[in-house]
Every structure is written in structure tokens, then in C-alpha cells.
Design a protein around this motif. Sequence first.
Motif, PDB file in Angstrom:
ATOM      1  N   SER A  73       0.853  -1.183   0.000  1.00 14.49           N
ATOM      2  CA  SER A  73       0.000   0.000   0.000  1.00 14.49           C
ATOM      3  C   SER A  73       0.890   1.235   0.000  1.00 14.49           C
ATOM      4  N   PRO A  92      -1.677   2.993  -6.951  1.00 10.26           N
ATOM      5  CA  PRO A  92      -1.792   1.541  -7.156  1.00 10.26           C
ATOM      6  C   PRO A  92      -0.421   0.877  -7.222  1.00 10.26           C
ATOM      7  N   ARG A  93      -0.295  -0.279  -6.624  1.00 12.70           N
ATOM      8  CA  ARG A  93       0.998  -0.963  -6.510  1.00 12.70           C
ATOM      9  C   ARG A  93       1.585  -1.351  -7.861  1.00 12.70           C
ATOM     10  N   ARG A 187      -7.727  -8.469  -2.925  1.00 16.66           N
ATOM     11  CA  ARG A 187      -8.062  -7.587  -4.055  1.00 16.66           C
ATOM     12  C   ARG A 187      -8.605  -8.345  -5.255  1.00 16.66           C
ATOM     13  N   ASP A 194      -7.495  -2.994  -6.941  1.00 15.76           N
ATOM     14  CA  ASP A 194      -6.607  -2.355  -5.978  1.00 15.76           C
ATOM     15  C   ASP A 194      -7.288  -1.191  -5.265  1.00 15.76           C
TER      16      ASP A 194
END
Length: 295
Positions: A73, A92-93, A187, A194
Motif C-alpha cells: 500500500s 496503485p501498486r 483484491r 486495488d
Amino acid sequence: MLNIILFILALLLTIGGLSYYSIYSTVAKSVNHMYEPLHRDSKSQDTDIGHDPISILLLGVDERPGDKGRTDSMIVLTINPETKKSTMVSIPRDTRVFMRSKNTNIKINAAYTYEGIEGTVQTVEQFLNIPINYYIKLNMEGFKDIVDAIGGITVNNDFPFTLEGVHIPKGEQHIDGKVALKYARMRKEDPRGDFGRQQRQREIINQIVHEGAQLKSLKNYQGILTSLEKNIQTNLTLDKMIDIQSSYKEAVNNIKQIEVKGDDKKIDNLWYHVVKNETRKDLSKTLRHQLNLES
């Protein structure tokens, strides 16, 4: 995650300021153990806390034995004490970014794997074209310790799902640390992907603050501080935390949440969240305005 730090400050002011020096000293020692400065050259300049706007990078890191870990995160928080407004940007990752030190494009969550906090801060600064003044890193694996230390939290789950053998039904429910960790991580079953996970993580943070502020939790302040000490790392000193608590509290209570919009695309056999340059520049302009910087 900033709210967790503000909770520490509330604990300090509620107990340490009104009770015994030994309790204040315990809080100070815990915060000292969390402290880890940044050593790299940064765009970040010294800020006059209490007067200048500040930016804080909030990181939830998935660290497990034998693994360097990745950021699970990533939130950029800007706080302006003059306008009494804050912005919270969830990145967003899988966001595709250029990592200058590696001279290649990566998923932004991999910056931590390559170069830890230092590389992550630099990559976020470059992506958003803003200085990052402070960071707060939370070990997601130890997340459950914090939730358990305050006696669990109450969440309102939008739809039922199962993750790694743990089933979480729909609706309002009181959950322990183990369940909270699954609730924060899921997710794939969320139609929002996400973004849905980020929303649940923010819900958990808010509930930690709510539960942590209750009298029953304050009685367990040593257990709470121990769990925070083990799982949080930051370059904020105790003095700066106290200044933030007193000078930025109004602004922190007025937060505008922003999502980094983009398209999910497969590039070189990997899925990325691709942000258009125009979108990135508009976001940068918003944040720079919030920090009183020239566009």
C-alpha cells in the motif's frame, strides 16, 4: 498510517502529559526505536513544521521471512496548515514508473525490493514531481499485532469473500488481527481491484484510531506501544510528531482523497497500471499547489 502516529500522540498527551513521567518516557523510547532517518539526497528541504505545508509518504510493506518485501500500500499525504486542507493520494501498486537508478520502467511497488525506503521515496518524488518530507512505514505482516493490541476493530464488509482459508462474511462485524490482515490484503475478488483494497485499508486505519482512542485501549498502552514499535519505521522525531499533532490536526481532519487513474495494460508479459503523462502532470500540479510550490 498517519492516523496511527496521531494516535500515539493522543496517547502521549492523554496519559504521558497527565500522569507519570515514566509513562511519558515509555512513549518517548518507543518512538525513538521507530526512528530511521533518510540518508539519500532528496528534493525535500527542511520544513518549518507548524507553518509550512508538508508531505508524508505512507507505506504498507509486505515483509516476510526470506523476502526483501514489496510495498503493498502506498499513500502520499500532503497537509497545508494555512488552508487547513489535506490530500491523500493512493498509488496503485502496479503503477508503471521509471526508476532512474535502475534506468528502467518498473512496477512502483518493486522500488522497495530494489532499494528499500530510500529508493521508494526517490521514485515517488520523481513520479509526482514533489518533495517527500517524511515517511511512515508499516509492516503489514505485523498489522495484526496492532489490531489485537487494541482488542480488535469493527468493519462493515461490502461482500463475502475467502482469502487463504479465512472467510469474511458480508456486513458489520468485530474482527481480530488475523482477519483484519486478510481484509486489508484481498483484491482479486474485489470488482474494484486495488482501489477496493485501498478503501478497506483506509477503513481499518480509521477503526484503529477509533478503537485505540477508547479508555479500554489506553489501559493497554504498553502493549499498543510494543506492537507499534515492532512494526512502524519513520523519519519523524518525537518533537516533530508533537508539532504535527498541535499544528496540523485541523488540516488532517479535512482530507480530499484522490485516486491515480490509468489503464491496466500488459507490457512485456507483465500487467501494469499505466498512467498517462497528462494525468500525472495534472496530479503533480494539484499536489504542488497544496504544498505552495510553483507549478
